[in-house]
Design a protein around this motif. Structure first.
Motif, PDB file in Angstrom:
ATOM      1  N   ALA A   3       3.041  -3.818 -12.804  1.00  0.00           N
ATOM      2  CA  ALA A   3       2.418  -4.761 -11.868  1.00  0.00           C
ATOM      3  C   ALA A   3       0.956  -4.415 -11.611  1.00  0.00           C
ATOM      4  CB  ALA A   3       3.194  -4.780 -10.558  1.00  0.00           C
ATOM      5  N   ARG A   4       0.147  -5.454 -11.461  1.00  0.00           N
ATOM      6  CA  ARG A   4      -1.242  -5.275 -11.039  1.00  0.00           C
ATOM      7  C   ARG A   4      -1.367  -5.449  -9.531  1.00  0.00           C
ATOM      8  NH1 ARG A   4      -3.206  -1.964 -12.976  1.00  0.00           N
ATOM      9  NH2 ARG A   4      -4.933  -2.445 -11.608  1.00  0.00           N
ATOM     10  N   VAL A   5      -0.487  -6.232  -8.922  1.00  0.00           N
ATOM     11  CA  VAL A   5      -0.469  -6.398  -7.471  1.00  0.00           C
ATOM     12  C   VAL A   5       0.975  -6.273  -7.000  1.00  0.00           C
ATOM     13  CG1 VAL A   5      -0.951  -7.936  -5.524  1.00  0.00           C
ATOM     14  CG2 VAL A   5      -2.476  -7.947  -7.505  1.00  0.00           C
ATOM     15  N   ILE A   6       1.183  -5.453  -5.981  1.00  0.00           N
ATOM     16  CA  ILE A   6       2.496  -5.288  -5.363  1.00  0.00           C
ATOM     17  C   ILE A   6       2.349  -5.657  -3.893  1.00  0.00           C
ATOM     18  CG2 ILE A   6       4.380  -3.694  -4.795  1.00  0.00           C
ATOM     19  CD1 ILE A   6       3.415  -1.933  -7.134  1.00  0.00           C
ATOM     20  N   PRO A  42      -4.715   2.190 -10.665  1.00  0.00           N
ATOM     21  CA  PRO A  42      -3.575   1.906  -9.786  1.00  0.00           C
ATOM     22  C   PRO A  42      -3.465   0.418  -9.475  1.00  0.00           C
ATOM     23  CG  PRO A  42      -5.405   2.759  -8.507  1.00  0.00           C
ATOM     24  CD  PRO A  42      -5.790   2.885  -9.949  1.00  0.00           C
ATOM     25  N   PRO A  43      -2.267  -0.053  -9.167  1.00  0.00           N
ATOM     26  CA  PRO A  43      -2.113  -1.445  -8.748  1.00  0.00           C
ATOM     27  C   PRO A  43      -2.678  -1.645  -7.350  1.00  0.00           C
ATOM     28  CG  PRO A  43      -0.051  -0.278  -8.465  1.00  0.00           C
ATOM     29  CD  PRO A  43      -0.990   0.677  -9.150  1.00  0.00           C
ATOM     30  N   GLN A  44      -2.968  -2.895  -7.018  1.00  0.00           N
ATOM     31  CA  GLN A  44      -3.296  -3.233  -5.638  1.00  0.00           C
ATOM     32  C   GLN A  44      -1.989  -3.292  -4.850  1.00  0.00           C
ATOM     33  OE1 GLN A  44      -6.407  -3.848  -4.182  1.00  0.00           O
ATOM     34  NE2 GLN A  44      -7.294  -3.120  -6.112  1.00  0.00           N
ATOM     35  N   LEU A  45      -1.903  -2.516  -3.793  1.00  0.00           N
ATOM     36  CA  LEU A  45      -0.699  -2.485  -2.962  1.00  0.00           C
ATOM     37  C   LEU A  45      -1.029  -3.087  -1.605  1.00  0.00           C
ATOM     38  CD1 LEU A  45       2.232  -1.583  -2.385  1.00  0.00           C
ATOM     39  CD2 LEU A  45       1.303   0.633  -1.680  1.00  0.00           C
ATOM     40  N   TRP A  46      -0.284  -4.120  -1.245  1.00  0.00           N
ATOM     41  CA  TRP A  46      -0.470  -4.797   0.045  1.00  0.00           C
ATOM     42  C   TRP A  46       0.865  -4.733   0.768  1.00  0.00           C
ATOM     43  CZ3 TRP A  46      -2.960 -10.360   0.477  1.00  0.00           C
ATOM     44  CH2 TRP A  46      -3.152 -10.661   1.835  1.00  0.00           C
ATOM     45  N   ALA A  47       0.944  -3.886   1.787  1.00  0.00           N
ATOM     46  CA  ALA A  47       2.205  -3.649   2.488  1.00  0.00           C
ATOM     47  C   ALA A  47       2.114  -4.113   3.941  1.00  0.00           C
ATOM     48  CB  ALA A  47       2.559  -2.165   2.450  1.00  0.00           C
ATOM     49  N   VAL A  48       3.135  -4.844   4.363  1.00  0.00           N
ATOM     50  CA  VAL A  48       3.309  -5.198   5.773  1.00  0.00           C
ATOM     51  C   VAL A  48       4.566  -4.474   6.248  1.00  0.00           C
ATOM     52  CG1 VAL A  48       3.687  -7.042   7.443  1.00  0.00           C
ATOM     53  CG2 VAL A  48       2.233  -7.453   5.446  1.00  0.00           C
ATOM     54  N   ILE A  49       4.423  -3.676   7.289  1.00  0.00           N
ATOM     55  CA  ILE A  49       5.537  -2.865   7.785  1.00  0.00           C
ATOM     56  C   ILE A  49       5.838  -3.263   9.221  1.00  0.00           C
ATOM     57  CG2 ILE A  49       6.427  -0.521   8.140  1.00  0.00           C
ATOM     58  CD1 ILE A  49       4.283   0.503   6.250  1.00  0.00           C
ATOM     59  N   PRO A  96      -9.025   2.406  -1.348  1.00  0.00           N
ATOM     60  CA  PRO A  96      -9.583   1.055  -1.496  1.00  0.00           C
ATOM     61  C   PRO A  96      -8.615   0.038  -2.080  1.00  0.00           C
ATOM     62  CG  PRO A  96     -10.450   2.525  -3.190  1.00  0.00           C
ATOM     63  CD  PRO A  96      -9.692   3.390  -2.224  1.00  0.00           C
ATOM     64  N   TYR A  97      -7.576   0.502  -2.770  1.00  0.00           N
ATOM     65  CA  TYR A  97      -6.642  -0.426  -3.405  1.00  0.00           C
ATOM     66  C   TYR A  97      -5.353  -0.595  -2.602  1.00  0.00           C
ATOM     67  CZ  TYR A  97      -5.246   4.195  -5.123  1.00  0.00           C
ATOM     68  OH  TYR A  97      -4.913   5.523  -5.212  1.00  0.00           O
ATOM     69  N   VAL A  98      -5.338  -0.105  -1.355  1.00  0.00           N
ATOM     70  CA  VAL A  98      -4.165  -0.257  -0.487  1.00  0.00           C
ATOM     71  C   VAL A  98      -4.561  -1.009   0.776  1.00  0.00           C
ATOM     72  CG1 VAL A  98      -2.440   0.932   0.924  1.00  0.00           C
ATOM     73  CG2 VAL A  98      -3.034   1.838  -1.332  1.00  0.00           C
ATOM     74  N   THR A  99      -3.808  -2.053   1.087  1.00  0.00           N
ATOM     75  CA  THR A  99      -3.950  -2.781   2.347  1.00  0.00           C
ATOM     76  C   THR A  99      -2.662  -2.604   3.128  1.00  0.00           C
ATOM     77  OG1 THR A  99      -5.398  -4.446   1.343  1.00  0.00           O
ATOM     78  CG2 THR A  99      -4.333  -5.030   3.417  1.00  0.00           C
ATOM     79  N   LEU A 100      -2.781  -2.076   4.343  1.00  0.00           N
ATOM     80  CA  LEU A 100      -1.599  -1.816   5.168  1.00  0.00           C
ATOM     81  C   LEU A 100      -1.723  -2.578   6.485  1.00  0.00           C
ATOM     82  CD1 LEU A 100       1.036  -0.215   5.602  1.00  0.00           C
ATOM     83  CD2 LEU A 100      -0.348   1.624   6.573  1.00  0.00           C
ATOM     84  N   GLN A 101      -0.704  -3.380   6.775  1.00  0.00           N
ATOM     85  CA  GLN A 101      -0.660  -4.112   8.028  1.00  0.00           C
ATOM     86  C   GLN A 101       0.656  -3.824   8.746  1.00  0.00           C
ATOM     87  OE1 GLN A 101      -1.950  -8.082   5.951  1.00  0.00           O
ATOM     88  NE2 GLN A 101      -2.425  -8.302   8.132  1.00  0.00           N
ATOM     89  N   VAL A 102       0.601  -3.863  10.060  1.00  0.00           N
ATOM     90  CA  VAL A 102       1.788  -3.624  10.881  1.00  0.00           C
ATOM     91  C   VAL A 102       2.151  -4.911  11.610  1.00  0.00           C
ATOM     92  CG1 VAL A 102       2.780  -2.322  12.803  1.00  0.00           C
ATOM     93  CG2 VAL A 102       1.234  -1.182  11.178  1.00  0.00           C
ATOM     94  N   MET A 103       3.435  -5.267  11.551  1.00  0.00           N
ATOM     95  CA  MET A 103       3.955  -6.394  12.321  1.00  0.00           C
ATOM     96  C   MET A 103       4.397  -5.845  13.677  1.00  0.00           C
ATOM     97  SD  MET A 103       4.554  -9.656  12.343  1.00  0.00           S
ATOM     98  CE  MET A 103       4.586 -10.135  10.612  1.00  0.00           C
ATOM     99  N   PRO A 104       3.646  -6.091  14.741  1.00  0.00           N
ATOM    100  CA  PRO A 104       3.942  -5.459  16.031  1.00  0.00           C
ATOM    101  C   PRO A 104       5.157  -6.067  16.726  1.00  0.00           C
ATOM    102  CG  PRO A 104       2.126  -6.984  16.267  1.00  0.00           C
ATOM    103  CD  PRO A 104       2.470  -6.954  14.800  1.00  0.00           C
TER     104      PRO A 104
END
Length: 299
Positions: free
Chosen positions: A125-128, A180-187, A216-224
């Protein structure tokens, strides 16, 4: 478009079939074969007869869902009048690659058959994009946190538990490779508040997440908690996107002892929309980092 000339959807990195696992390569070969077939106006039924295969099985081959024999691929190329030596060689080389074992072949005792396709898709994967409700995503877990989570589902000797932990840590190598792949995680915030493994493990895991947010290739967001209900309250979701245009996005939905892999356009569009809406509802990256700091200070 030949395999040697790859169109890139996700970023400026080409699809590297040499490091992709077998499932992703099968998908690529199948997509190429389908493109050749359609270009010649040949029906799936007629193509299947040339290699003594049912049309339904050829359909699964074109979607990368089953393994195939190199001679069948060669037969289809001949039927589709693919005569250019370089193009035939490229496809047949990928066909051989598709039958090679992945790196996880060293873990036959802890990799269930339904999880193998995900490992190869994750590798290619290039984007996860992922959403997690109960746990920190596996790619972001510390070894101690992973061990505590794994013990919840597996009542096994410590040696087997450690094998599963090692597998999870080896998966994380994709984040430290040169491309590395772009990792976009919502936790979900609830996952950040559950102290798996005790306070020390919990604290180390939160610190790990804070370190990850600087990449730079990781985006992390939190669902409050105070977000109320949201579109993915039902469970975890992962959407995988690939650089190669011929590879469709894949949605991965893990269950207790199995998994679903969705690649039909309608399904993918639905879950892509869910992930987009989640990213809007969740805290932005900077505010999510502040939330992580607060959670760590409250321990």
């Amino acid at each position: 478009m030949g395999i040697g000339h790859v169109a890139n959807r996700a970023d400026n990195h080409p699809f590297d079939y040499r490091q992709a696992g077998p499932t992703a390569v099968r998908m690529l070969v199948g997509a190429q074969l389908r493109r050749f077939r359609l270009a010649r106006g040949i029906t799936r039924e007629d193509a299947a007869k040339t290699i003594h295969m049912s049309a339904s099985r050829l359909s699964r081959l074109e979607r990368g869902r089953i393994a195939f024999k190199e001679r069948d691929v060669a037969g289809l190329l001949t039927h589709y009048q693919v005569t250019d030596p370089d193009e035939r060689h490229a496809v047949l080389m990928l066909a051989r690659q598709a039958n090679a074992p992945g790196w996880w072949a060293h873990y036959p005792d802890v990799v269930p058959h339904w999880f193998e396709p995900y490992l190869t898709l994750e590798l290619a994967a290039r984007v996860i994009r992922t959403y997690e409700v109960q746990f920190v995503p596996g790619l972001l877990q510390t070894a101690d946190y992973a061990r505590a989570v794994i013990r919840l589902a597996h009542d096994e000797p410590e040696r087997q538990i450690q094998r599963r932990v090692s597998l999870r840590m080896d998966r994380q190598h994709i984040l430290t490779r040169p491309d590395p792949p772009q990792l976009w995680a919502v936790i979900d915030e609830s996952a950040l508040r559950r102290p798996f493994g005790g306070v020390a493990t919990h604290r180390a895991q939160l610190r790990r997440l804070l370190e990850i947010t600087d990449l730079p290739y990781v985006t992390l967001q939190v669902m409050p908690f105070d977000s109320g209900g949201h579109v993915a309250a039902g469970g975890a979701i992962t959407v995988l996107r690939f650089a190669e245009n011929d590879l469709p996005d894949v949605v991965y939905l893990e269950q207790l002892a199995s998994a679903l892999y969705l690649d039909r356009p309608g399904d993918v569009m639905h879950y892509r929309d869910v992930m987009n809406r989640l990213s809007v509802q969740a805290e932005p990256p900077a505010a999510s980092k502040d939330l992580l700091h607060r959670a760590l200070a409250e321990l």
